[in-house]
Enzyme design. Sequence first.
Site, PDB file in Angstrom:
ATOM      1  N   ASP A  70       0.825  -1.207   0.000  1.00  0.00           N
ATOM      2  CA  ASP A  70       0.000   0.000   0.000  1.00  0.00           C
ATOM      3  C   ASP A  70       0.863   1.262   0.000  1.00  0.00           C
ATOM      4  OD1 ASP A  70       0.968  -0.433   2.569  1.00  0.00           O
ATOM      5  OD2 ASP A  70      -0.989  -0.664   3.492  1.00  0.00           O
ATOM      6  N   HIS A 141      -7.489  -4.115  10.261  1.00  0.00           N
ATOM      7  CA  HIS A 141      -7.150  -3.826   8.859  1.00  0.00           C
ATOM      8  C   HIS A 141      -5.945  -4.665   8.428  1.00  0.00           C
ATOM      9  CE1 HIS A 141      -4.381  -0.152   9.871  1.00  0.00           C
ATOM     10  NE2 HIS A 141      -3.679  -1.265   9.814  1.00  0.00           N
ATOM     11  N   GLU A 146      -9.664  -1.166   5.377  1.00  0.00           N
ATOM     12  CA  GLU A 146     -10.267  -0.810   6.656  1.00  0.00           C
ATOM     13  C   GLU A 146     -11.594  -1.571   6.824  1.00  0.00           C
ATOM     14  OE1 GLU A 146      -8.593   0.848   8.668  1.00  0.00           O
ATOM     15  OE2 GLU A 146      -7.263   2.225   7.592  1.00  0.00           O
TER      16      GLU A 146
END
Length: 243
Positions: A70, A141, A146
Amino acid sequence: MDPTRIKVAQNPDHLAELAADILLHQFQDNKDLNICCATGATPVRVYDKVAATIQKKKIPMGHIRCFHLDEYVGLPPQDPRSYAHYMRQHVVLPWGIEDKNAILWDGCASNPQVECQKYEALIQNHGGIDWMILGLGMNGHVAFNEPSSDPHSGCHVIRLAASTLQNNAPYLGGLSPEYGMTMGIGSILRARNILLLVSGGHKSAPLNRLLTGNIDTDFPASHLKQHPDMTIVADAAAMKGVI
Ligand code: PGA
């Protein structure tokens, strides 16, 4: 989950040893290997141990390709707060990954949605992820997925939860990015192997929920339980109180 896939370490250093051994074992036979690395505090010791062994034993790394999970939207790869920078600092340089094999998100891509599609395509075009190294978030998460994230999603843009920003604040130097780009739960579950690292007493509640609770979109990590090849390495502090 098969209890033999849960390895309990005495402390964070031992956790790093156990996890590093698992990864180093994969590097042995010189096969092409795609690894996706979590960022965050937990894996740093693991990456350091892997680096020390690579350097000591002069393990060739030309066949290892590196991805990451990410990135913050708006942070360029050279920004020390970006995850691309973390990857260069903790993995790419110390492991001796060739530049062409470091496949890193560009947080400043002009169109984050397109960057996500491109990243998903890059993963597929390189044959998928062999080993996915993950951390466990306090709210369940995984990567930036999330609570209430779509469990089938590929790489996508996501609005970051306030709790995630609060946890990451010490590394963000006053910055509060609103969005992130992340591999989706679907992208993560497509990996051939998952290595989940959990360290510290503060992670015992989420770890307990992961191990004992149902699969539930409110707790994204619970989807990992569907994966047939997941190994968890947790230290004693994280396992404390886990039933
Ligand atoms: P940590 O992060 O390794 O820094 O605890 C895990 C996460 O929040 O995803």
